[in-house]
Design a protein around this motif. Sequence first.
Motif, mmCIF file in Angstrom:
data_model
loop_
_atom_site.group_PDB
_atom_site.id
_atom_site.type_symbol
_atom_site.label_atom_id
_atom_site.label_comp_id
_atom_site.label_asym_id
_atom_site.label_seq_id
_atom_site.Cartn_x
_atom_site.Cartn_y
_atom_site.Cartn_z
ATOM 1 N N ILE A 263 41.750 37.943 42.412
ATOM 2 C CA ILE A 263 41.543 39.393 42.330
ATOM 3 C C ILE A 263 42.812 40.150 42.731
ATOM 4 O O ILE A 263 43.224 41.111 42.064
ATOM 5 N N PHE A 266 45.373 39.834 40.007
ATOM 6 C CA PHE A 266 44.940 40.667 38.886
ATOM 7 C C PHE A 266 45.240 42.142 39.154
ATOM 8 O O PHE A 266 45.749 42.855 38.265
ATOM 9 N N MET A 267 44.939 42.601 40.356
ATOM 10 C CA MET A 267 45.168 44.004 40.703
ATOM 11 C C MET A 267 46.652 44.354 40.650
ATOM 12 O O MET A 267 47.037 45.439 40.187
ATOM 13 N N VAL A 316 36.406 46.271 45.668
ATOM 14 C CA VAL A 316 37.360 46.145 44.554
ATOM 15 C C VAL A 316 37.149 47.290 43.568
ATOM 16 O O VAL A 316 38.104 47.906 43.086
ATOM 17 N N ASP A 317 35.880 47.578 43.265
ATOM 18 C CA ASP A 317 35.546 48.633 42.322
ATOM 19 C C ASP A 317 36.136 49.964 42.761
ATOM 20 O O ASP A 317 36.693 50.718 41.952
ATOM 21 N N TYR A 665 37.086 45.819 34.202
ATOM 22 C CA TYR A 665 37.850 45.213 35.295
ATOM 23 C C TYR A 665 36.958 44.878 36.487
ATOM 24 O O TYR A 665 37.086 43.818 37.096
ATOM 25 N N THR A 666 36.048 45.797 36.817
ATOM 26 C CA THR A 666 35.149 45.532 37.947
ATOM 27 C C THR A 666 34.234 44.356 37.641
ATOM 28 O O THR A 666 33.970 43.518 38.504
ATOM 29 N N THR A 669 36.386 41.157 38.078
ATOM 30 C CA THR A 669 36.689 40.798 39.470
ATOM 31 C C THR A 669 35.435 40.373 40.227
ATOM 32 O O THR A 669 35.499 39.509 41.106
ATOM 33 N N SER A 670 34.286 40.975 39.889
ATOM 34 C CA SER A 670 33.032 40.562 40.532
ATOM 35 C C SER A 670 32.597 39.190 40.028
ATOM 36 O O SER A 670 32.089 38.361 40.785
ATOM 37 N N THR A 673 34.722 35.592 41.458
ATOM 38 C CA THR A 673 34.370 34.922 42.713
ATOM 39 C C THR A 673 33.103 34.091 42.559
ATOM 40 O O THR A 673 33.021 32.951 43.033
#
Length: 725
Positions: A263, A266-267, A316-317, A665-666, A669-670, A673
Amino acid sequence: MKKKTKSIVAFLVSILIMAAFALILIFGVKIKGMEKGSARNIILGLDLKGGVSITYEAEGDYTAEDLQDTLNKLKLRAEEFSAESDVYMEGDNRITVEIPGQSDAEEVLQKLGSPGSLSFVTDLNTDNEKTWVEGSHVVDAQAQVTTDETTGQRQYVVAFELDSEGAAAFAEATKQFLGKIIYVVYDGKVISNPVVNSVISGGSGVIEGQNSFEEADELASMIRIGSLKVELKDITHKVVGARLGADAVSTSLFAGILGVLVIIVFMILMYRIPGAAAGLAMIFYVEATLICLNGFDLTLTMSGIAGVILSIGMAVDANIIINTRIKEEISTGRSVESAIDIGFKKASSAIIDGNVTTFIAALVLMVLTSGTIKGFAQTLAIGTVISIFTALVISRFFVKTMYHMGLSKENMYGKQKEKATLKIIEKRIIAFAVAAAVIIAGFAGMLINKSGSISGRDRALNYSVEFEGGINYTINFDKKYSTEEFTETILPVIQEMANDAEAVANEVVGSNEFAVKIKEVESSTAEEISDKLKSDFGATEVNYDSVGSTLSGQMRRNALISVVVALIFMLIYIFVRFRDFRYAFSAVITLIIDVLIVFAFYSLSFTSVGNTFIACMLTILGYSINATIVIFDRVREHLAVEKNKADMLELGNRSITQTLSRTLYTSFTSFITIFFLYILGVSSLREFAAPLMVGIIGGMLTNIFVPCSLWYMMGKKKKSEKNKK
């Protein structure tokens, strides 16, 4: 130059603070002689680490109602140790209590207390005791802080309430013994000796004289638990190992670390300097969450991990929303510094609204539920609070600091490319049809499962032992098997013979014994399993008996009620914030669709429905409401500017398009994991991760196509009715 120097110093100090947090997680800190903050001291649940198991046997004369009342009282006692404790019936006359995170069975047995132990007495002479009220008459007892009207000093008291029978007896006792002592006796020991200052006729009284809130709380706990109606005899007490095996914790930890690292990378790739700042904020978030878990003595189970995963996703969101806004502002021609300030300002409403609705749900669950559901709610509540702070304070600090350090060039922050508005709402009929087809397929799958037309399926859903109860085996072997050996060689045989892939096992620490829970099977099958264990694996003694569900009917009803109440409060909050019922209604309908899609997955895949089922559904609920609010926040923003001039169809499509990158994107990333948890975890972890992955993908698609479409349709109808008038 001065500002640059100060920023560099501030940045280095913050890194040192985060390093200190890391050291606390590794070594802990001493507070009043106790080690706090260390990750190794986080209390793990029965599924991740094991704990103490105590089995009582009922003696004497009693009714089924008395036994159920005793079980409920033991649950209250067990929850004083941990909200994640399990208490269930074993056979017809036994009650088993399982408490996670404990390693001394004798100590737990002593603290758990003996039955029939609480009473209010006026004479301590054991040969001639005059007991006025038994603990079974106690309705409630709570610690409170009051202020003395004369001295103004704080007082720590226990307020208690009795039922009608107890109230009548207590009124007579306080009348006869006015100015004298009434003793509160627990397990044969005096735990309080208050003086009667007035006649208590209503059944509600206060015990004064406690030296601290903790002391008052302990006394309230003993009184609240009350006495048990059935005489119980302790027949076994032992320490058991983790249900999911020794690898579950290390696997979850490794998957989590790997997911967070992906994550962060990626960010950085997507958002550059703001992405790097978000990565540092994420590290702070993880550190703060772990420290709080230990600091508040919360028990972490797979359900708790679901709460952590949801709050990580929201953290993250929040950063994705902020960083997207910054890029948008730069693309309009603003300076980088101005874009940062405005980006955070515009993103704050969506972040606060999304987290507050989730926090409301967590609070409702904490108040109305117990057990693993309460554990989920506790970790979610803590994670949500830390998430808001991380996004709006820590992330902002790092972005601003890095900017003033000299990392201020526009290309270090990026520009949001102009996107053509997608025609999403026009595809609503197709989207509704697909969602309806999936949901209908789920219900059809339940009917097919119930009919038994598929081999091995004779019920609508694949309920686990936690939901329906089953059989508990106690197996002694002629040699020592490690947990890994047992789960790899013996447990699969039991699972196959019982047709139960979700059978769980606990090692009894310090012995050659294992306990295995399976679903209900025919008596002939149960005997075949017993014979197989003796003939093929050297079992010297095999005992089995039926066990009740750890998720009682009351717990399931409370869970359902709490979800409904949470939805009502969410509706109210969204209505107040957006001042339009269309937003609230659309959000809740979308949420229901998301939950039903995951429900369909459970039905069609026949995935086990157990403790993690409820946690999974609640996690999807959190993701769904948060995603919908982000889109509606953009709709509200456009309406505030365009007002009555807005073309609702174009505005809705524009809002979806502008938030599309955030949605994608959210979701990624969710998903990542949980994906690592799925591919690296043991079978039980995969059963937990698979529905969550389906829910995230399904939720991503529904939130693109459903909420704005519903909002548009209701708005169009409202406008049509207005024109007719």
